[in-house]
Design an enzyme around this catalytic site. Structure first.
Site, PDB file in Angstrom:
ATOM      1  N   ARG A  74      -5.144   1.731   1.174  1.00 29.96           N
ATOM      2  CA  ARG A  74      -5.771   0.907   2.197  1.00 29.96           C
ATOM      3  C   ARG A  74      -4.959   0.798   3.487  1.00 29.96           C
ATOM      4  O   ARG A  74      -5.521   0.754   4.580  1.00 29.96           O
ATOM      5  CB  ARG A  74      -6.025  -0.492   1.621  1.00 29.96           C
ATOM      6  CG  ARG A  74      -6.757  -1.447   2.555  1.00 29.96           C
ATOM      7  CD  ARG A  74      -7.222  -2.672   1.806  1.00 29.96           C
ATOM      8  NE  ARG A  74      -6.140  -3.327   1.106  1.00 29.96           N
ATOM      9  CZ  ARG A  74      -5.366  -4.273   1.638  1.00 29.96           C
ATOM     10  NH1 ARG A  74      -5.554  -4.654   2.891  1.00 29.96           N
ATOM     11  NH2 ARG A  74      -4.412  -4.841   0.933  1.00 29.96           N
TER      12      ARG A  74
ATOM     13  N   LYS B  26       8.150  -3.851  -1.633  1.00 31.76           N
ATOM     14  CA  LYS B  26       8.990  -4.999  -1.961  1.00 31.76           C
ATOM     15  C   LYS B  26       8.560  -5.563  -3.324  1.00 31.76           C
ATOM     16  O   LYS B  26       7.388  -5.426  -3.707  1.00 31.76           O
ATOM     17  CB  LYS B  26       8.913  -6.062  -0.859  1.00 31.76           C
ATOM     18  CG  LYS B  26       7.495  -6.487  -0.449  1.00 31.76           C
ATOM     19  CD  LYS B  26       6.906  -7.487  -1.417  1.00 31.76           C
ATOM     20  CE  LYS B  26       5.423  -7.670  -1.217  1.00 31.76           C
ATOM     21  NZ  LYS B  26       4.785  -8.299  -2.383  1.00 31.76           N
TER      22      LYS B  26
END
Length: 343
Positions: free
Chosen positions: A17, A96
């Protein structure tokens, strides 16, 4: 200038995306290969970019048309695959948290430095210009001397099948959404932070923490109050409180590229709102990584500090070793001091 050639390990939603379109659109980057455990899914993900579909992650690391690897795998898989990519001579941009263990994070940062490779943690919001505008206002003394920082990132309940509910994959609110307010505190208060108190909790039937809060402080006594969770109404913002007023920013972590941030400054003189320019933090992140590769940028020590604070927060909250992702129950979760937890 030769474009940096990216290979992608996995077909995660964030890759499809946001990151793949940015890599393909950037003038300094291109996508050459996408690897997946499911060949058909890899083919569907790679097709829009004219990239090769690779069956299996290891095979991608062997390709000589890949300069850098993007790792959007579940958090618990980051450490082994980041290490394999570095040892294969690839630069690495990893989602992350970089790893779920401070020791692993430090080891990988050192390995990247030793091999002359760029390793970055994909915390995209720090590349949005709105945070520089906040920092500029604080440095100009608009709110006087800084006293406190408050930040929150909470999202609605995720489906039970979501990987963020799976402890063996590094799930939980702290690693998924807690990183954002913590990194915002590091951005505006600096690296001189220690955890004073913390709580991580999960609801009935949860195997991971779905909510959390933490209190940190600098050595000068500036406090940071952080709230995060993934069973909440949506909230994404932070405030800085000073001796003369406060600054607040909403949509701080995941703004759309066309979003114009609203910076609010409140002092005795009244409330002043500034509409900032829109910015694309995803494109900025990809461009910053490519520039670091081009110039030989050093490791980002903030990732090391962040990992140490995440470990300290877990310890203070009573979760024990890094591999233990089970949430404390409402009855036995606690807020405790860092001094007593380390005794």
């Amino acid at each position: 200038m030769t474009a940096l050639r990216f290979g992608v390990l996995g077909c995660a939603e964030i890759a499809r995306r946001r990151m793949l379109p940015a890599m393909a659109a950037g003038p300094a980057t291109t996508v050459t290969a996408v690897a997946g455990r499911d060949r058909a899914k890899a083919e569907r993900t790679a097709a829009p970019y004219g990239a090769a579909a690779v069956h299996g992650y290891a095979a991608l690391l062997e390709r000589d048309d890949v300069d850098a690897v993007y790792v959007p795998l579940p958090a618990a898989l980051h450490a082994p695959w980041v290490e394999r990519a570095l040892r294969a001579g690839k630069h690495v941009l990893a989602e992350k948290p970089l790893t779920t263990d401070a020791v692993d994070t430090a080891r990988l940062l050192d390995l990247a430095k030793e091999r002359g490779l760029v390793l970055r943690e994909n915390v995209m919001f720090v590349h949005h210009s709105q945070h520089a505008a906040v920092a500029s206002a604080v440095s100009r003394g608009v709110i006087g001397e800084l006293r406190a920082f408050q930040a929150a990132f909470t999202i609605p309940r995720l489906p039970g099948t979501d990987i963020r509910h799976r402890p063996e994959l590094g799930g939980g609110a702290l690693f998924d959404v807690g990183v954002y307010p913590l990194r915002a505190a590091l951005t505006h208060l600096g690296h001189d932070l220690r955890v004073l108190g913390a709580q991580l909790t999960g609801g009935p039937g949860d195997e991971v923490d779905t909510a959390g809060a933490a209190l940190l402080s600098t050595s000068a006594g500036v406090t940071a109050q952080l709230t995060f969770g993934m069973d909440h109404g949506y909230r994404s913002g932070y405030e800085l409180h000073g001796s003369l007023g406060r600054i607040s920013l909403d949509a701080a972590y995941t703004p759309r590229a066309d979003h114009r941030p609203r910076l609010v400054v409140q002092t005795r003189a009244g409330v002043e709102e500034s509409l900032l320019e829109a910015d694309d933090q995803v494109a900025n992140t990809v461009a910053a990584f490519a520039e670091a590769v081009r110039t030989g940028g050093p490791p980002e020590e903030v990732s090391r500090v962040q990992a140490e604070l995440l470990a300290s927060l877990r310890q203070v909250a009573g979760l024990g070793a890094p591999g233990d992702h089970s949430p404390a129950t409402a009855a036995d979760s606690r807020v405790s001091s860092a001094d007593s937890s380390s005794a």
